[in-house]
Design a protein around this motif. Structure first.
Motif, PDB file in Angstrom:
ATOM      1  N   ILE A 183      11.389 -29.990   1.470  1.00  0.00           N
ATOM      2  CA  ILE A 183      10.617 -28.941   0.797  1.00  0.00           C
ATOM      3  C   ILE A 183      11.516 -28.263  -0.224  1.00  0.00           C
ATOM      4  O   ILE A 183      12.616 -27.808   0.100  1.00  0.00           O
ATOM      5  CB  ILE A 183      10.073 -27.912   1.811  1.00  0.00           C
ATOM      6  CG1 ILE A 183       9.116 -28.601   2.789  1.00  0.00           C
ATOM      7  CG2 ILE A 183       9.368 -26.769   1.087  1.00  0.00           C
ATOM      8  CD1 ILE A 183       8.537 -27.670   3.848  1.00  0.00           C
ATOM      9  N   LEU A 201       2.012 -25.813   6.411  1.00  0.00           N
ATOM     10  CA  LEU A 201       1.329 -26.116   5.154  1.00  0.00           C
ATOM     11  C   LEU A 201       0.075 -25.256   5.043  1.00  0.00           C
ATOM     12  O   LEU A 201      -0.828 -25.341   5.874  1.00  0.00           O
ATOM     13  CB  LEU A 201       0.972 -27.597   5.109  1.00  0.00           C
ATOM     14  CG  LEU A 201       0.323 -28.115   3.827  1.00  0.00           C
ATOM     15  CD1 LEU A 201       1.263 -27.961   2.637  1.00  0.00           C
ATOM     16  CD2 LEU A 201      -0.075 -29.579   3.991  1.00  0.00           C
ATOM     17  N   THR A 249       1.919 -29.455  -6.375  1.00  0.00           N
ATOM     18  CA  THR A 249       2.618 -28.431  -5.583  1.00  0.00           C
ATOM     19  C   THR A 249       1.783 -28.036  -4.365  1.00  0.00           C
ATOM     20  O   THR A 249       0.600 -28.361  -4.262  1.00  0.00           O
ATOM     21  CB  THR A 249       2.915 -27.183  -6.437  1.00  0.00           C
ATOM     22  OG1 THR A 249       1.678 -26.619  -6.889  1.00  0.00           O
ATOM     23  CG2 THR A 249       3.787 -27.534  -7.636  1.00  0.00           C
ATOM     24  N   SER A 250       2.432 -27.341  -3.452  1.00  0.00           N
ATOM     25  CA  SER A 250       1.761 -26.867  -2.237  1.00  0.00           C
ATOM     26  C   SER A 250       2.237 -25.457  -1.921  1.00  0.00           C
ATOM     27  O   SER A 250       3.325 -25.052  -2.343  1.00  0.00           O
ATOM     28  CB  SER A 250       2.078 -27.782  -1.051  1.00  0.00           C
ATOM     29  OG  SER A 250       1.666 -29.110  -1.295  1.00  0.00           O
ATOM     30  N   ILE A 305       6.891 -30.931  -2.340  1.00  0.00           N
ATOM     31  CA  ILE A 305       7.166 -31.504  -1.024  1.00  0.00           C
ATOM     32  C   ILE A 305       7.409 -33.004  -1.150  1.00  0.00           C
ATOM     33  O   ILE A 305       6.563 -33.740  -1.668  1.00  0.00           O
ATOM     34  CB  ILE A 305       6.006 -31.234  -0.057  1.00  0.00           C
ATOM     35  CG1 ILE A 305       5.792 -29.723   0.093  1.00  0.00           C
ATOM     36  CG2 ILE A 305       6.272 -31.865   1.314  1.00  0.00           C
ATOM     37  CD1 ILE A 305       4.565 -29.345   0.873  1.00  0.00           C
ATOM     38  N   ILE A 341      10.709 -34.406   6.143  1.00  0.00           N
ATOM     39  CA  ILE A 341       9.958 -33.815   5.034  1.00  0.00           C
ATOM     40  C   ILE A 341      10.903 -32.881   4.272  1.00  0.00           C
ATOM     41  O   ILE A 341      11.470 -31.959   4.869  1.00  0.00           O
ATOM     42  CB  ILE A 341       8.738 -32.995   5.526  1.00  0.00           C
ATOM     43  CG1 ILE A 341       7.832 -33.832   6.436  1.00  0.00           C
ATOM     44  CG2 ILE A 341       7.967 -32.428   4.348  1.00  0.00           C
ATOM     45  CD1 ILE A 341       7.064 -34.920   5.743  1.00  0.00           C
ATOM     46  N   ARG A 388      -2.690 -27.398  -0.442  1.00  0.00           N
ATOM     47  CA  ARG A 388      -2.168 -28.302  -1.463  1.00  0.00           C
ATOM     48  C   ARG A 388      -2.872 -27.997  -2.772  1.00  0.00           C
ATOM     49  O   ARG A 388      -4.064 -27.744  -2.808  1.00  0.00           O
ATOM     50  CB  ARG A 388      -2.411 -29.764  -1.082  1.00  0.00           C
ATOM     51  CG  ARG A 388      -1.543 -30.260   0.056  1.00  0.00           C
ATOM     52  CD  ARG A 388      -1.588 -31.791   0.124  1.00  0.00           C
ATOM     53  NE  ARG A 388      -0.690 -32.274   1.176  1.00  0.00           N
ATOM     54  CZ  ARG A 388      -1.100 -32.724   2.352  1.00  0.00           C
ATOM     55  NH1 ARG A 388      -2.388 -32.750   2.627  1.00  0.00           N
ATOM     56  NH2 ARG A 388      -0.236 -33.153   3.238  1.00  0.00           N
ATOM     57  N   VAL A 448       5.074 -35.876   1.070  1.00  0.00           N
ATOM     58  CA  VAL A 448       3.976 -34.972   1.417  1.00  0.00           C
ATOM     59  C   VAL A 448       2.847 -35.706   2.144  1.00  0.00           C
ATOM     60  O   VAL A 448       2.156 -35.139   3.000  1.00  0.00           O
ATOM     61  CB  VAL A 448       3.443 -34.232   0.166  1.00  0.00           C
ATOM     62  CG1 VAL A 448       2.767 -35.195  -0.804  1.00  0.00           C
ATOM     63  CG2 VAL A 448       2.505 -33.108   0.554  1.00  0.00           C
ATOM     64  N   LYS A 449       2.660 -36.996   1.849  1.00  0.00           N
ATOM     65  CA  LYS A 449       1.578 -37.754   2.498  1.00  0.00           C
ATOM     66  C   LYS A 449       1.823 -37.935   3.990  1.00  0.00           C
ATOM     67  O   LYS A 449       0.891 -38.180   4.755  1.00  0.00           O
ATOM     68  CB  LYS A 449       1.418 -39.109   1.808  1.00  0.00           C
ATOM     69  CG  LYS A 449       0.861 -39.005   0.390  1.00  0.00           C
ATOM     70  CD  LYS A 449       0.699 -40.371  -0.247  1.00  0.00           C
ATOM     71  CE  LYS A 449       0.157 -40.241  -1.673  1.00  0.00           C
ATOM     72  NZ  LYS A 449       0.043 -41.560  -2.330  1.00  0.00           N
ATOM     73  N   TRP A 479       3.002 -35.587   5.848  1.00  0.00           N
ATOM     74  CA  TRP A 479       2.822 -34.299   6.521  1.00  0.00           C
ATOM     75  C   TRP A 479       1.338 -34.062   6.743  1.00  0.00           C
ATOM     76  O   TRP A 479       0.572 -33.877   5.792  1.00  0.00           O
ATOM     77  CB  TRP A 479       3.443 -33.184   5.678  1.00  0.00           C
ATOM     78  CG  TRP A 479       3.537 -31.870   6.399  1.00  0.00           C
ATOM     79  CD1 TRP A 479       3.240 -31.612   7.709  1.00  0.00           C
ATOM     80  CD2 TRP A 479       3.974 -30.616   5.857  1.00  0.00           C
ATOM     81  NE1 TRP A 479       3.460 -30.290   8.012  1.00  0.00           N
ATOM     82  CE2 TRP A 479       3.913 -29.651   6.894  1.00  0.00           C
ATOM     83  CE3 TRP A 479       4.424 -30.218   4.610  1.00  0.00           C
ATOM     84  CZ2 TRP A 479       4.275 -28.326   6.693  1.00  0.00           C
ATOM     85  CZ3 TRP A 479       4.782 -28.904   4.406  1.00  0.00           C
ATOM     86  CH2 TRP A 479       4.713 -27.958   5.438  1.00  0.00           C
TER      87      TRP A 479
END
Length: 406
Positions: A82, A140, A147-148, A109, A80, A143, A112-113, A115
């Motif tokens: 970031i 995390l 962005t997250s 991210i 992942i 979301r 991201v899917k 995570w």
């Protein structure tokens, strides 16, 4: 009134071979296109000190790029990536980089899917002891569209600035189509960078060497700094058919009261190094208007310059800002701007712009068009026809404001 500008009118063919993938061996050996009153001359950047108008004020953005790209791994082995965009908790950059245990950032991210919210560990394939001693992890928090919010935690009391330096990599632009290399650690940073916070370099400043800076000082040119932390969205192409559908992100900036007082009193031509300096300088006018009308400065909205006529002079607006700081015992103005500069914009502060060559259909190309009074295509046609190198590590230009740029 929001300008209705078709982004298809601001495109050109940029072959991949014209994008500079690496910097030249010497910063100041790049080409320099000089545009003045519709005429184009070709120079070398090291000559720029002789081209600056007498008794000018030159303004540099002294933000510093942070190694904002971090690579983590899930317990399953999935990687992942970031990309830190801006601090959330604490929000102030200096406080953020001083944190010694945990902090939160707004991030983009990758993957991201994949995570699922589990705790991530930093990817450390070489088993680097310093990185292991920091024990950096990522959680995390939430979301929010593209962005997250991510919470980073680490051990042993290291300041977050040192954690990023050890664990992160310099976020070079995606259009370079390569991984970050050792050369980027030095060359994707201006010589005068001071304050950490940018996730992209103010690339116009990459050409300046100590010799060039000294030559400018020797001419008696005033050299001043502002600080705008460059966000990832600055260089993104406009994806809507009309620029009215494009949303600008907020970028924080800081200027000193001393600078504002000099700017209000000088009457000199202002030479902005980079589009980020232009956006800061032009935002100051509207912050000053808010001081005059509302009693205090506020963030600058994206379309604020286009909504009405403004009768205040630049000196009145800048003086109001300086006066507000003085009255409130402040030495610095800290604000944010979402200002977008497109054809029809009235420039209040900037007379000359030093800048690189920008992507097709980008807000930066729109800014160039606004500045030179619509004559951007002749500049870019010349650069394409004379082997200029484009984008972040490319060649430079020195543009004098066109008559239609107000």
């Amino acid at each position: 009134m929001i300008p209705e500008i078709k982004i298809e009118d601001y495109t050109y063919d940029l072959p991949d071979g014209r994008i500079a993938k690496y910097p030249l061996p010497e910063r100041d050996s790049s080409k320099l296109l000089c545009y003045h009153n519709g005429k184009i001359e070709e120079k070398v950047f090291k000559e720029i000190s002789s081209l600056i108008p007498e008794d000018s004020m030159m303004v540099f953005n002294d933000t510093r790029v942070v190694p904002a790209r971090l690579r983590f791994v899930r317990p399953t082995g999935a990687h992942i990536e970031i990309f830190c965009l801006e601090p959330v908790l604490p929000q102030e950059y200096a406080s953020m980089f001083s944190e010694t245990a945990r902090c939160r950032w707004k991030c983009i991210i990758g993957n991201v899917k994949k995570w699922k919210g589990d705790l991530l560990s930093l990817y450390n394939p070489l088993n680097d002891k310093q990185i292991n001693d920091m024990g950096l992890s990522a959680a995390l928090v939430e979301r929010d569209g593209a962005t997250s919010i991510v919470e980073f935690a680490w051990i042993n009391g290291f300041p977050f600035s040192k954690v990023l330096e050890a664990c992160g990599s310099v976020p070079i632009p995606p259009y370079l189509n390569r991984d970050t290399e050792d050369i980027d650690l030095e060359r994707y940073q201006t010589l005068y960078a001071r304050f950490r916070g940018s996730v992209a370099a103010p690339t116009a400043g990459l050409h300046f060497t100590e010799e060039v800076l000294q030559a400018i000082r020797n001419r008696g040119i005033s050299m001043e700094t502002v600080c705008l932390h460059v966000g990832a969205g600055t260089f993104l192409p406009v994806k809507s058919s009309s620029v009215s559908g494009h949303t600008m992100h907020r970028e924080p900036f800081v200027v000193t009261r001393e600078f504002l007082e000099k700017l209000a009193a000088s009457g000199r031509k202002v030479v902005a190094v980079g589009t980020t300096s232009v956006r800061t300088l032009e935002s100051l006018y509207y912050a000053g208007v808010k001081c005059i009308e509302n009693g205090a400065p506020e963030d600058i909205g994206q379309w604020e310059p286009y909504g009405r006529e403004y009768s205040y002079t630049t000196q009145e607006a800048i003086s109001a800002l300086a006066g507000w700081l003085r009255a409130n015992g402040k030495e610095e103005l800290q604000l944010g701007t979402r200002i977008i500069i497109v054809p029809g914009f009235k420039f209040r502060v900037t007379d000359v712009l030093v800048t690189n060559f920008h992507q097709p259909q980008s807000t930066l190309l729109l800014l160039i068009s606004a500045f030179v009074g619509g004559d951007w295509r002749s500049i870019y046609d010349y650069a394409l026809g004379h082997d200029f190198r484009f984008l972040s590590y490319g060649d430079s230009s020195m543009l004098f404001r066109g008559e239609n740029g107000n």
